[in-house]
Design an enzyme around this catalytic site. Structure first.
Site, PDB file in Angstrom:
ATOM      1  N   ASN A  44     122.428  29.964 -51.785  1.00 13.62           N
ATOM      2  CA  ASN A  44     122.210  30.033 -50.106  1.00 13.62           C
ATOM      3  C   ASN A  44     123.579  30.439 -49.589  1.00 13.62           C
ATOM      4  O   ASN A  44     124.371  29.574 -49.626  1.00 13.62           O
ATOM      5  CB  ASN A  44     121.712  28.613 -49.605  1.00 13.62           C
ATOM      6  N   LYS A 104     124.240  31.352 -46.565  1.00 14.71           N
ATOM      7  CA  LYS A 104     124.383  31.003 -45.268  1.00 14.71           C
ATOM      8  C   LYS A 104     124.885  32.153 -44.333  1.00 14.71           C
ATOM      9  O   LYS A 104     124.312  33.103 -44.748  1.00 14.71           O
ATOM     10  CB  LYS A 104     125.250  29.819 -45.007  1.00 14.71           C
ATOM     11  N   HIS A 164     115.925  23.950 -43.691  1.00 13.77           N
ATOM     12  CA  HIS A 164     117.400  23.629 -44.184  1.00 13.77           C
ATOM     13  C   HIS A 164     117.791  22.592 -43.035  1.00 13.77           C
ATOM     14  O   HIS A 164     117.670  22.752 -42.113  1.00 13.77           O
ATOM     15  CB  HIS A 164     118.274  24.759 -44.297  1.00 13.77           C
ATOM     16  N   GLU A 169     120.648  22.532 -41.882  1.00 21.28           N
ATOM     17  CA  GLU A 169     121.418  23.033 -40.706  1.00 21.28           C
ATOM     18  C   GLU A 169     120.530  23.653 -39.900  1.00 21.28           C
ATOM     19  O   GLU A 169     120.939  23.720 -38.399  1.00 21.28           O
ATOM     20  CB  GLU A 169     122.320  24.172 -41.457  1.00 21.28           C
ATOM     21  N   GLU A 229     118.136  17.761 -50.481  1.00 19.26           N
ATOM     22  CA  GLU A 229     119.536  17.905 -50.226  1.00 19.26           C
ATOM     23  C   GLU A 229     119.916  16.963 -49.277  1.00 19.26           C
ATOM     24  O   GLU A 229     119.726  17.044 -47.937  1.00 19.26           O
ATOM     25  CB  GLU A 229     119.711  19.473 -49.346  1.00 19.26           C
ATOM     26  N   GLY A 271     128.271  20.633 -48.423  1.00 17.28           N
ATOM     27  CA  GLY A 271     129.503  21.207 -47.987  1.00 17.28           C
ATOM     28  C   GLY A 271     130.696  20.531 -48.144  1.00 17.28           C
ATOM     29  O   GLY A 271     131.592  20.684 -47.417  1.00 17.28           O
ATOM     30  N   SER A 297     126.843  20.395 -52.574  1.00 17.99           N
ATOM     31  CA  SER A 297     128.090  20.115 -53.606  1.00 17.99           C
ATOM     32  C   SER A 297     127.714  20.593 -55.005  1.00 17.99           C
ATOM     33  O   SER A 297     128.402  19.917 -55.654  1.00 17.99           O
ATOM     34  CB  SER A 297     128.873  19.003 -53.207  1.00 17.99           C
TER      35      SER A 297
HETATM   36  P1  PGA Z   1     126.797  23.229 -50.560  1.00 21.37           P
HETATM   37  O1  PGA Z   1     125.465  23.560 -49.751  1.00 21.37           O
HETATM   38  O2  PGA Z   1     126.315  23.869 -52.079  1.00 21.37           O
HETATM   39  O3  PGA Z   1     127.733  23.983 -50.107  1.00 21.37           O
HETATM   40  O4  PGA Z   1     126.947  21.889 -50.615  1.00 21.37           O
HETATM   41  C1  PGA Z   1     124.209  23.528 -50.093  1.00 21.37           C
HETATM   42  C2  PGA Z   1     123.226  23.933 -49.221  1.00 21.37           C
HETATM   43  O5  PGA Z   1     123.288  23.813 -47.881  1.00 21.37           O
HETATM   44  O6  PGA Z   1     122.102  24.380 -49.548  1.00 21.37           O
END
Ligand code: PGA
Length: 257
Positions: A9, A11, A97, A99, A169, A175, A215
């Site tokens: 992803n 983003k 997601h 976000e 998640e 992140g 992560s």
């Molecule tokens: P990350 O994000 O691997 O940077 O923690 C995962 C995601 O949001 O799908």
């Protein structure tokens, strides 16, 4: 046996040319793993889809979008329809997601509409669920994930549920560099599979792939892949470099399962 599925992803990162270069790098670095030993998906921003589709031509790496609307077309400024995503070569779309839920007001009901539309138009949705830190601290993880999963699956037939990919998640792991423990990831992935079985029956539930996200790195992917109910990963930060994403794909496809 469920085939591992590793998705990147990106983003809000990468222009078209940057995305094309990254996609070429990933495809080269993972060799023949994609399509043979694992499903590998890249999810660039909408503006890079076309360039990345071109870069992936002839490769078994698949293209995914980061969101999808529920209508085929119409007055929905800023949205992109499932038919448009199919036309550009997408096979997958991330839905729900955290976000999107956190910063853009997406609701369980909207996630359900997007999920149903994606399946209806032949896209495989990667349906994201997960609790926030305060919810985990309050002991509400199970309740939150149960609500999100039941809402996302509402109205889907068992045949449609079979086609989904689910992603657990935990919001606090995204992140932050602090991944969930293997025990916590398995506990929630197991709950998700139980909820899938309640909705669609044991056969369908046994076929659905469940990713862990938050992560994920080359160093921890094997721990997650070893879990009985985790079949892959949704990778953010570590998917932005060809070498780290390729290392995750390679270790994930090789992990003892
Ligand atoms: P990350 O994000 O691997 O940077 O923690 C995962 C995601 O949001 O799908």
């Amino acid at each position: 046996m469920r085939r591992p599925i590793i998705a990147g992803n990106w983003k809000m990162s990468k222009t078209g040319p940057e995305g094309a270069a990254l996609a070429v790098g990933v495809a080269k670095a993972i060799g023949d793993i994609a399509g043979r030993r694992a499903d590998v998906v890249l999810c660039p921003p909408f503006t890079a889809l076309q360039a990345v589709a071109g870069a992936l031509a002839g490769s078994a790496v698949k293209l995914g979008a980061q969101n999808v609307h529920w209508e085929k077309e119409g007055p929905y400024t800023g949205e992109v329809s499932p038919a448009m995503l199919r036309a550009i070569g997408c096979a997958y779309a991330i839905v729900g997601h955290s976000e999107r839920r956190q910063y853009f007001g997406e609701t369980d009901e909207g996630v359900n509409k997007r999920t149903r539309a994606a399946v209806g138009f032949g896209l495989t949705p990667i349906v994201c669920v997960g609790e926030r830190l305060e919810e985990r601290k309050a002991g509400r993880t199970g309740e939150v994930v149960t609500r999100q999963v039941r809402a996302a699956l509402a109205g889907l037939t068992p045949e449609e549920v079979r086609q989904l990919v689910m992603a657990y998640e935990p919001v606090w792991a995204i992140g932050t560099g602090v991944a969930a423990t293997a025990g916590d990831a398995q506990e929630v992935a197991g709950l998700i599979r139980k909820l899938l079985a309640e909705t669609a029956g044991g056969d369908a539930a046994a076929q659905v792939r469940i990713q862990y996200g938050g992560s994920v790195k080359p160093e921890n992917i094997a721990d997650f892949m070893a879990l009985p109910d985790v079949d892959g990963a949704l990778v953010g930060g570590a998917s932005l470099k060809a070498d780290s994403f390729a290392a995750i794909v390679t270790a994930g496809a090789a992990a003892e399962r």
